[in-house]
Scaffold this active site. Structure first.
Site, PDB file in Angstrom:
ATOM      1  N   HIS A  82       0.859  -1.185   0.000  1.00 18.12           N
ATOM      2  CA  HIS A  82       0.000   0.000   0.000  1.00 18.12           C
ATOM      3  C   HIS A  82       0.890   1.228   0.000  1.00 18.12           C
ATOM      4  O   HIS A  82       1.834   1.329   0.783  1.00 18.12           O
ATOM      5  CB  HIS A  82      -0.897   0.040   1.236  1.00 18.12           C
ATOM      6  CG  HIS A  82      -1.637   1.347   1.360  1.00 18.12           C
ATOM      7  ND1 HIS A  82      -2.781   1.613   0.664  1.00 18.12           N
ATOM      8  CD2 HIS A  82      -1.365   2.464   2.078  1.00 18.12           C
ATOM      9  CE1 HIS A  82      -3.198   2.844   0.943  1.00 18.12           C
ATOM     10  NE2 HIS A  82      -2.357   3.382   1.798  1.00 18.12           N
ATOM     11  N   ASP A 161     -15.530   2.091   6.641  1.00 23.03           N
ATOM     12  CA  ASP A 161     -14.491   3.080   6.375  1.00 23.03           C
ATOM     13  C   ASP A 161     -14.989   4.154   5.426  1.00 23.03           C
ATOM     14  O   ASP A 161     -14.732   5.342   5.640  1.00 23.03           O
ATOM     15  CB  ASP A 161     -13.251   2.404   5.791  1.00 23.03           C
ATOM     16  CG  ASP A 161     -12.210   3.425   5.361  1.00 23.03           C
ATOM     17  OD1 ASP A 161     -11.740   4.177   6.240  1.00 23.03           O
ATOM     18  OD2 ASP A 161     -11.887   3.491   4.166  1.00 23.03           O
ATOM     19  N   ARG A 168     -15.633  12.243   8.373  1.00 23.59           N
ATOM     20  CA  ARG A 168     -14.417  12.908   8.854  1.00 23.59           C
ATOM     21  C   ARG A 168     -14.052  14.093   7.972  1.00 23.59           C
ATOM     22  O   ARG A 168     -13.577  15.119   8.455  1.00 23.59           O
ATOM     23  CB  ARG A 168     -13.263  11.913   8.901  1.00 23.59           C
ATOM     24  CG  ARG A 168     -13.356  10.882  10.018  1.00 23.59           C
ATOM     25  CD  ARG A 168     -12.350   9.764   9.807  1.00 23.59           C
ATOM     26  NE  ARG A 168     -10.986  10.277   9.684  1.00 23.59           N
ATOM     27  CZ  ARG A 168     -10.019   9.680   9.004  1.00 23.59           C
ATOM     28  NH1 ARG A 168     -10.260   8.550   8.355  1.00 23.59           N
ATOM     29  NH2 ARG A 168      -8.820  10.205   8.973  1.00 23.59           N
ATOM     30  N   SER A 183      -8.328   3.511   8.977  1.00 21.69           N
ATOM     31  CA  SER A 183      -8.915   3.623   7.644  1.00 21.69           C
ATOM     32  C   SER A 183      -8.087   2.836   6.631  1.00 21.69           C
ATOM     33  O   SER A 183      -8.613   2.036   5.849  1.00 21.69           O
ATOM     34  CB  SER A 183      -8.984   5.093   7.234  1.00 21.69           C
ATOM     35  OG  SER A 183      -9.401   5.233   5.894  1.00 21.69           O
ATOM     36  N   LYS A 187      -8.945  -1.679   5.263  1.00 20.61           N
ATOM     37  CA  LYS A 187      -9.066  -2.143   3.882  1.00 20.61           C
ATOM     38  C   LYS A 187      -8.017  -3.200   3.566  1.00 20.61           C
ATOM     39  O   LYS A 187      -8.282  -4.159   2.842  1.00 20.61           O
ATOM     40  CB  LYS A 187      -8.961  -0.959   2.921  1.00 20.61           C
ATOM     41  CG  LYS A 187     -10.094   0.055   3.057  1.00 20.61           C
ATOM     42  CD  LYS A 187     -10.086   1.077   1.945  1.00 20.61           C
ATOM     43  CE  LYS A 187      -8.980   2.096   2.098  1.00 20.61           C
ATOM     44  NZ  LYS A 187      -9.206   3.047   3.184  1.00 20.61           N
TER      45      LYS A 187
END
Length: 449
Positions: A82, A161, A168, A183, A187
């Protein structure tokens, strides 16, 4: 259990237990808790932080709010990466085929971009016919048959999320480390990976501006992954200048292909090798690929041999993409207008402000200011210099690719503020600032703020 009691408990700085966190996520996802109460809890978390145990429980509850992928029928050990994003960050398009060339199946879901540029899915949509929206059965079939699949993120993964992030965004609760970390990691956990390499960007072109804040975020995410039973590593990478040359979707695809064929910019190549080296290390599970230096040598050899092209081409064909656009990048979308941006001074390039280059690319249409914006895949910017290079007045610094005269003018205005010069020599920027390794972590009661 009452939501008001949960809000008051966190308001008073007390830790929430697992049942309270699961109740909040379950009921909010179901629509049973109103936004104003959820916003109050998010603000209390932003102000008071969460313990490590709370953050892990929040992440797990968010991950379990929807489908949890099980990839064991595809790979004995699934490894994923990621990136926190950045200007010119096309690393996924290089790293995944490169890792797959070692016989490690890759099954990844990626998102779209918002802001500076397109996400991985947006870049892939530069390729004619490429299908990013796959059913789970299609996703699994392609992974098993080709050894690599890269698709858009399913809305059924971590739906909590998506709901919380939207809230948010409009309640001033984005800059909270436990909320940012949960968050991202919810995932990743829902997507089924056993090992996860995080590429946490820092600098003017990243969300985390300082090394300290990036390291803190990396530590939190690695802690979450370790406590959830995942193998973790986080690289702290520099985003004070664009990565590689290309900024813009089709331009970045072409540069990724060039790199997979053994060429490409030196900084992009080195960056991708480092990320892939850590992915191999995790996938080896202490039995192979243990030595990072050896991994880097192996990966460099694979890049030089063009070994990553075959996994990429197999995936492209399986997902309906026009493989001729990968075999010949000149077939990718091309902008009608090209304008050279030249140096106004003689000296060393002291700074290339990645954020300003990113905003210029956004002005051209390469990214989205809102989620409903349409991306122009052909436009973008090529940055031909790096910090530390010597230039003379009038030298080409960038090439701007545009499809609209007005947008071109707006981008050139932004780029005028994107560089700084020095009469003295300037040091090169580092690619990385360190690694946070999951092997270094044990259980800790620390509060994450």
């Amino acid at each position: 259990m009452q939501m008001l009691n949960i809000i008051e408990k966190k308001r008073d700085g007390l830790p929430l237990d697992a049942d309270e966190i699961r109740f909040f996520i379950r009921e909010y996802t179901a629509g049973a808790i109103p936004d104003y109460q959820a916003a109050a809890l998010l603000m209390a978390i932003t102000l008071n932080g969460m313990t490590r145990a709370e953050t892990v429980q929040l992440t797990l509850a968010m991950a379990q709010s929807g489908d949890m992928l099980d990839l064991s029928d595809i790979s004995e050990y699934a490894v994923d990466k990621h990136s926190s994003g950045g200007v010119g960050d096309k690393t996924t398009l290089i790293v995944l085929p490169l890792v797959a060339s070692f016989g490690l199946p890759i099954a990844k879901m990626s998102g779209r971009g918002l802001g500076f540029g397109g996400g991985t899915v947006d870049k892939l949509e530069s390729i004619r016919g490429f299908a990013v929206n796959l059913s789970e059965s299609e996703f699994r079939r392609i992974a098993r048959e080709t050894g690599m699949v890269l698709a858009g993120q399913s809305k059924s993964l971590a739906p909590a999320d998506g709901l919380l992030y939207a809230l948010r965004d409009v309640t001033g609760t984005v800059p909270s480390q436990p909320l940012i970390a949960s968050s991202i990691m919810s995932k990743k956990l829902a997507a089924g990976a056993n090992g996860i390499v995080l590429d946490v960007k820092l600098g003017c072109g990243a969300f985390m501006k300082t090394l300290e804040s990036a390291r803190d975020l990396a530590r939190v995410m690695v802690q979450i992954g370790v406590d959830a039973g995942r193998d973790m590593a986080a690289l702290l990478s520099d985003m004070n200048q664009p990565l590689g040359v290309a900024v813009g979707n089709a331009l970045e695809v072409a540069e990724a292909v060039e790199t997979l064929q053994g060429g490409g910019p030196a900084d992009l190549r080195a960056h991708c090798i480092e990320v892939a080296a850590h992915m191999l290390r995790l996938a080896g599970r202490g039995r192979r690929y243990v030595d990072l230096a050896e991994n880097r040598e192996l990966l460099a050899q694979q890049l030089d041999a063009g070994a990553g092209m075959q996994p990429l081409l197999r995936m492209m064909a399986a997902q309906g993409g026009d493989v001729t656009q990968i075999q010949d990048a000149s077939r990718l979308p091309r902008a009608k207008l090209q304008e050279e941006f030249t140096a106004r001074e003689t000296g060393a390039v002291a700074a290339i402000y990645a954020d300003k280059v990113g905003w210029a690319a956004l002005a051209l249409g390469a990214g989205r200011a809102t989620k409903t914006d349409t991306i122009d895949h052909a436009v973008g910017i090529e940055v031909h210099v790096n910090v530390g290079d010597q230039v003379a007045a009038g030298d080409r610094l960038m090439t701007v690719h545009a499809n609209d005269e007005g947008k071109l003018a707006a981008a050139l205005t932004l780029l005028a503020e994107a560089l700084a010069y020095s009469a003295e020599p300037v040091a090169r920027l580092p690619l990385f600032h360190g690694v946070v390794d999951g092997a270094d972590f044990t259980t800790s009661p620390a509060t994450i703020v």
